[in-house]
Design an enzyme around this catalytic site. Sequence first.
Site, PDB file in Angstrom:
ATOM      1  N   MET A   1       0.772  -1.183  -0.057  1.00 44.40           N
ATOM      2  CA  MET A   1      -0.166   0.030  -0.032  1.00 44.40           C
ATOM      3  C   MET A   1       0.812   1.364   0.007  1.00 44.40           C
ATOM      4  O   MET A   1       2.149   1.325   0.275  1.00 44.40           O
ATOM      5  CB  MET A   1      -1.025   0.109   1.217  1.00 44.40           C
ATOM      6  CG  MET A   1      -1.744  -1.312   1.259  1.00 44.40           C
ATOM      7  SD  MET A   1      -2.880  -1.237   0.001  1.00 44.40           S
ATOM      8  CE  MET A   1      -4.187   0.201   0.561  1.00 44.40           C
ATOM      9  N   CYS A   2       0.324   2.357  -0.385  1.00 45.24           N
ATOM     10  CA  CYS A   2       1.249   3.703  -0.455  1.00 45.24           C
ATOM     11  C   CYS A   2       0.229   4.662   0.211  1.00 45.24           C
ATOM     12  O   CYS A   2      -0.656   4.455   0.969  1.00 45.24           O
ATOM     13  CB  CYS A   2       0.913   4.000  -2.066  1.00 45.24           C
ATOM     14  SG  CYS A   2       1.574   2.730  -2.785  1.00 45.24           S
ATOM     15  N   GLU A   3       0.990   5.979   0.246  1.00 43.60           N
ATOM     16  CA  GLU A   3       0.153   7.015   0.878  1.00 43.60           C
ATOM     17  C   GLU A   3       0.109   8.199  -0.062  1.00 43.60           C
ATOM     18  O   GLU A   3       1.130   8.310  -0.664  1.00 43.60           O
ATOM     19  CB  GLU A   3       0.810   7.315   2.321  1.00 43.60           C
ATOM     20  CG  GLU A   3       0.630   6.269   3.250  1.00 43.60           C
ATOM     21  CD  GLU A   3       0.463   6.958   4.732  1.00 43.60           C
ATOM     22  OE1 GLU A   3       0.100   8.091   4.979  1.00 43.60           O
ATOM     23  OE2 GLU A   3       0.701   5.996   5.690  1.00 43.60           O
TER      24      GLU A   3
ATOM     25  N   ASN B   1      -3.246   4.749  -4.493  1.00 45.87           N
ATOM     26  CA  ASN B   1      -3.015   3.791  -3.294  1.00 45.87           C
ATOM     27  C   ASN B   1      -3.838   2.542  -3.612  1.00 45.87           C
ATOM     28  O   ASN B   1      -5.266   2.957  -3.361  1.00 45.87           O
ATOM     29  CB  ASN B   1      -3.140   4.455  -1.891  1.00 45.87           C
ATOM     30  CG  ASN B   1      -3.444   3.783  -0.695  1.00 45.87           C
ATOM     31  OD1 ASN B   1      -3.806   2.374  -0.963  1.00 45.87           O
ATOM     32  ND2 ASN B   1      -3.392   4.403   0.312  1.00 45.87           N
TER      33      ASN B   1
END
Lengths: 258, 258
Positions: free
Chosen positions: A1-3, A108
């Site tokens: 996952m990313c932000e 994301n």
Amino acid sequence: MCELLGMSANVPTDICFSLTGLVQRGGKTGPHKDGWGIGFYEGKGLRIFHDPEPGVESKIAEFVRKLPIKSEIVISHIRKANRGKVELKNTHPFVREVWGTYWTFAHNGQFKKIKSESLGEFLPVGTTDSEYAFCWLLGKLKKKFPHPPHRDRELFQTVGTYLRELHRKGVSNILLSDSKNLYAFCSTKLSWITRQSPFGKARLVDADLAVDFRKVTTPGDKVTVIATQPLTSDEEWNRFQPGQFQVWRKGRIVFSDR
Amino acid sequence: MCELLGMSANVPTDICFSLTGLVQRGGKTGPHKDGWGIGFYEGKGLRIFHDPEPGVESKIAEFVRKLPIKSEIVISHIRKANRGKVELKNTHPFVREVWGTYWTFAHNGQFKKIKSESLGEFLPVGTTDSEYAFCWLLGKLKKKFPHPPHRDRELFQTVGTYLRELHRKGVSNILLSDSKNLYAFCSTKLSWITRQSPFGKARLVDADLAVDFRKVTTPGDKVTVIATQPLTSDEEWNRFQPGQFQVWRKGRIVFSDR
């Protein structure tokens, strides 16, 4: 996952404070160490910085964080790779020109089988499902509207429809901009805050830094910040509902599907 | 008029030395104070820095000049505005995606009536005749080849034909890249040098700086630098002839129309 981090403001505003919080999550207070990128609009112009280094170690991140670039729209992303190698070409935000404006996109999440969808005139350069989804969306948009639609509402509704289609293909928290509007779609997690008069103080969650917005704003300023998770501890952030789509212009909501 | 700088190398190489010379011409030893930009390819990935500030005063230029970004292809440009205001959106190099690769374009010169030419699927974001010409070129290229041609020679000849068409419309010294090849067209003024073993020393024309390439290279390195005017005083640069078109890959000429 990313932000994700986004900003929409009615006056050119720097994002140094929020960015300082975000980059900590790029390897220090968060695991998103697989690259980092940011796009700043200045009118129709766009500055974009990409780095496959962890945000917290990136020399470019350190430089940009201190550079008081004033912008009305910002999109930033720190990456925890799941699909696509850690490489410059896979670093968000991605950019394409549509109708003579630069569109930028940060994502994301993760899509299932997105790569079996056929594409229009935009092709991915890298190997992420995120960039593939972006190309898919813009290809559909430009096929439907070879020229930009006259009414904003028609544009917003169409973009919303495509973003909901992506949502059905996986987790798709998305920030998108066309240099005028900031589009945000929440699949699982996204929050926003609008700062306006009377301004107060705020303290970052991820770094020992506080700011008194009264000292850096004028009374008419309206600045919305959107982030995967709230960046400050002493302000009330609004949480998106899963499936919610909103569009901001000059710090103000101009379209919401709720 | 503007100044151009390009590099094609067979190993990732930094351009700090040449860039130090070039940015001096951005307001100090030259009048090109209306912005500055550079694109670095890393494989298919692209980093791009744009700044409408004079090169010699730009904080971004100062930072990038010292950042040892290693790249196989670089395109840089310092601008003396003649058409189009001094704004971020008018700052070279310009970028578009074609066939899943980023194409970048920088131009020195001025076209007559280029804006009466009809465009294909690429539209300019800014107001320069340079970006218009770039969009025109890519539109024609993608119309002729919806998919990339199988033979490089066919691609090079077609790009050369379009660049010669631009040359007939005005002064068009051009650097162009597709992430593999560096295309250079000389309308009036362009020089190049290929550095390879045995390496020597060189001194900048525009700044008090010398480098001993023996200390920063390995024997197999081949690095070509292309610039509007020679950047060093103690090396022999090759001058393009007006109307000459050449393509480099990995530091080596792979196509020449002479």
